[in-house]
Enzyme design. Structure first.
Site, mmCIF file in Angstrom:
data_model
loop_
_atom_site.group_PDB
_atom_site.id
_atom_site.type_symbol
_atom_site.label_atom_id
_atom_site.label_comp_id
_atom_site.label_asym_id
_atom_site.label_seq_id
_atom_site.Cartn_x
_atom_site.Cartn_y
_atom_site.Cartn_z
ATOM 1 N N TRP A 162 0.835 -1.205 0.000
ATOM 2 C CA TRP A 162 0.000 0.000 0.000
ATOM 3 C C TRP A 162 0.871 1.257 0.000
ATOM 4 O O TRP A 162 0.521 2.260 -0.635
ATOM 5 C CB TRP A 162 -0.899 0.001 1.237
ATOM 6 C CG TRP A 162 -1.735 1.245 1.380
ATOM 7 C CD1 TRP A 162 -2.972 1.486 0.846
ATOM 8 C CD2 TRP A 162 -1.391 2.433 2.120
ATOM 9 N NE1 TRP A 162 -3.417 2.738 1.202
ATOM 10 C CE2 TRP A 162 -2.463 3.343 1.987
ATOM 11 C CE3 TRP A 162 -0.286 2.809 2.879
ATOM 12 C CZ2 TRP A 162 -2.462 4.604 2.581
ATOM 13 C CZ3 TRP A 162 -0.276 4.056 3.468
ATOM 14 C CH2 TRP A 162 -1.357 4.938 3.323
ATOM 15 N N HIS A 163 2.001 1.201 0.693
ATOM 16 C CA HIS A 163 2.862 2.376 0.782
ATOM 17 C C HIS A 163 3.536 2.711 -0.541
ATOM 18 O O HIS A 163 3.841 3.878 -0.797
ATOM 19 C CB HIS A 163 3.928 2.176 1.860
ATOM 20 C CG HIS A 163 3.425 2.386 3.244
ATOM 21 N ND1 HIS A 163 2.780 1.406 3.963
ATOM 22 C CD2 HIS A 163 3.458 3.485 4.058
ATOM 23 C CE1 HIS A 163 2.443 1.876 5.153
ATOM 24 N NE2 HIS A 163 2.848 3.128 5.244
ATOM 25 N N GLY A 164 3.804 1.722 -1.361
ATOM 26 C CA GLY A 164 4.469 2.029 -2.622
ATOM 27 C C GLY A 164 4.703 0.794 -3.458
ATOM 28 O O GLY A 164 4.788 -0.324 -2.947
#
Length: 451
Positions: A303-305
């Site tokens: 989700w972060h990257g």
């Protein structure tokens, strides 16, 4: 609806759309599309009488929102990973990537709008009939681009009811907003100058320099993101809205489990309630629990990257959470109470290790940094601009001592400003603004804008 309230919400909605469109007006259409889909899906889920029909409309919401997120955030990552994989077998396909950029804040408002339809599907929330209020909920500008991820059950009722000035909230909002600015501009940006220098070329620095930069990055990202959350929460309070707490002194944690109850709380609780529990949580045996923890954190990392670095970062936390659960279930593995303090050290060490993957530009840089730290050479760290580093460390010390004070007194920053009169708040504001002007060095985007 009260005309004044409707006018307030229209003004908020228009202001939020202008705020987002100022970055790139073309991506405003994505927020509008998500809002239309989920407003419709929420109503249909609630009104359809069959479970099959409810599930179909939930799937419409999931596929539409996650589809948009996947195209803009993950398509190129998976395309490049596929190309690298098949190239190792001798097949060299044409470039499969797309020339697209990541819309700012898409990860945050996607999770926010999904919580609305999922809660309705679970019978935990009733859909709103006010389309203006719902669109305002999705696009509300203080937390639109980097959270906190506010659930409809908390924010939407506040948007739908008349708001009035509250002196206590105003005081809290002013103080938290200014502390957020101080955390971001003075502490995080000052630390970032040194961190960027070292992580810009890890290969030329010794182990102590890399270790120092990693240590400083742990506080840079904390004060950067907590600072943004403070600004968002404080700004919302000035307008009569109360967001949920997003940070609660996470580095004062004796376990990774406790860390995730204090770090980016709106995301960690979202992952727990909508992903971990949906996978089965801890209801299907210990092995399935370990699997669910690992999957939740791996997807949380993704989700972060769109990078293997973030997946490994999530994997480290998933592994640590699983090991902690194993230790908790076995009394023989538990530390005696006299050694309980070691939990703070071990937790911070694990978090520090994971931040290397979070900050490094790629896997090669991350493993090089770890290799150099493992082969510790005990030489002095490279400092560079001594004045800049000294100022950064002084401000970091002030920030840490303030956090230690909050921890010792068990005071939440969200309510800190309510303890002061208008005169004291004016003095505090003057001091903070003076420090910002005295120690301001550079201004960088918030780290979480890229997610």
């Amino acid at each position: 609806m009260n005309r004044n309230l409707k006018a307030q919400n229209i003004l908020l909605l228009v202001s939020s759309y202008i705020f987002y469109a100022w970055w790139d007006w073309r991506f405003l259409s994505l927020i509008v599309i998500s809002s239309i889909i989920d407003f419709t899906a929420g109503a249909r889920i609630f009104n359809v009488t069959t479970q099959k029909g409810k599930k179909q409309w939930l799937l419409v919401s999931l596929i539409a929102n996650l589809g948009l997120l996947s195209i803009f955030k993950y398509y190129n990552f998976f395309a490049e990973s596929f190309t690298d994989l098949v190239s190792s077998f001798g097949w060299h396909p044409n470039d499969l990537t797309l020339n697209i950029i990541l819309p700012v804040g898409i990860s945050f408002y996607t999770f926010q709008t999904l919580s609305y339809t999922i809660d309705i599907y679970r019978g935990q929330f009733q859909p709103t009939k006010d389309i203006i209020a719902f669109f305002t909920y999705i696009a509300f500008f203080p937390q639109l681009v980097a959270g906190p991820i506010e659930r409809a059950s908390n924010l939407l009722p506040q948007i739908e009811k008349q708001r009035s000035f509250k002196k206590e909230w105003f005081n809290e909002g002013v103080v938290q907003l200014l502390i957020g600015l101080f955390r971001k501009i003075v502490i995080a940006d000052s630390l970032g100058a040194y961190v960027d220098m070292v992580y810009g070329d890890v290969g030329i620095y010794n182990s102590t320099t890399i270790l120092l930069a990693t240590f400083l990055y742990a506080f840079q990202i904390y004060y950067d993101f907590a600072g943004y959350s403070d600004i968002a929460i404080g700004t919302a309070k000035l307008m009569g809205f109360k967001f949920n707490q997003n940070f609660n002194l996470p580095y004062f944690s004796k376990s990774i489990t406790e860390f995730w109850r204090k770090w980016h709380m709106s995301l960690s609780y979202w992952l727990r309630d909508y992903l971990y529990i949906s996978l089965g949580g801890n209801r299907k045996g210990i092995k399935i629990t370990y699997r669910n923890l690992m999957l939740t954190m791996l997807l949380g990392g993704l989700w972060h990257g769109s990078s293997w670095n973030f997946i490994i970062w999530g994997g480290i936390h998933g592994l640590a959470l699983s090991i902690e659960k194993l230790i908790k279930s076995n009394k023989k593995l538990k530390l005696p109470n006299s050694l309980d303090f070691l939990g703070y050290f071990s937790t911070f060490s694990i978090v520090l290790l994971s931040w290397i993957f979070f900050r490094a530009q790629d896997l090669g840089t991350a493993f090089m940094a770890i290799s150099k730290i493992v082969h510790f050479d005990f030489s002095a760290p490279f400092i560079g601009n001594s004045n800049l580093v000294t100022n950064a460390l002084i401000m970091l010390t002030i920030g840490f001592l303030f956090d230690l004070f909050l921890f010792k007194k068990q005071i939440h920053l969200e309510s800190f400003g309510s303890q002061f009169s208008a005169v004291k708040i004016s003095i505090i504001s003057t001091i903070i603004i003076t420090l910002i002007n005295l120690f301001y060095s550079t201004s960088n985007n918030f780290i979480y804008f890229q997610f």
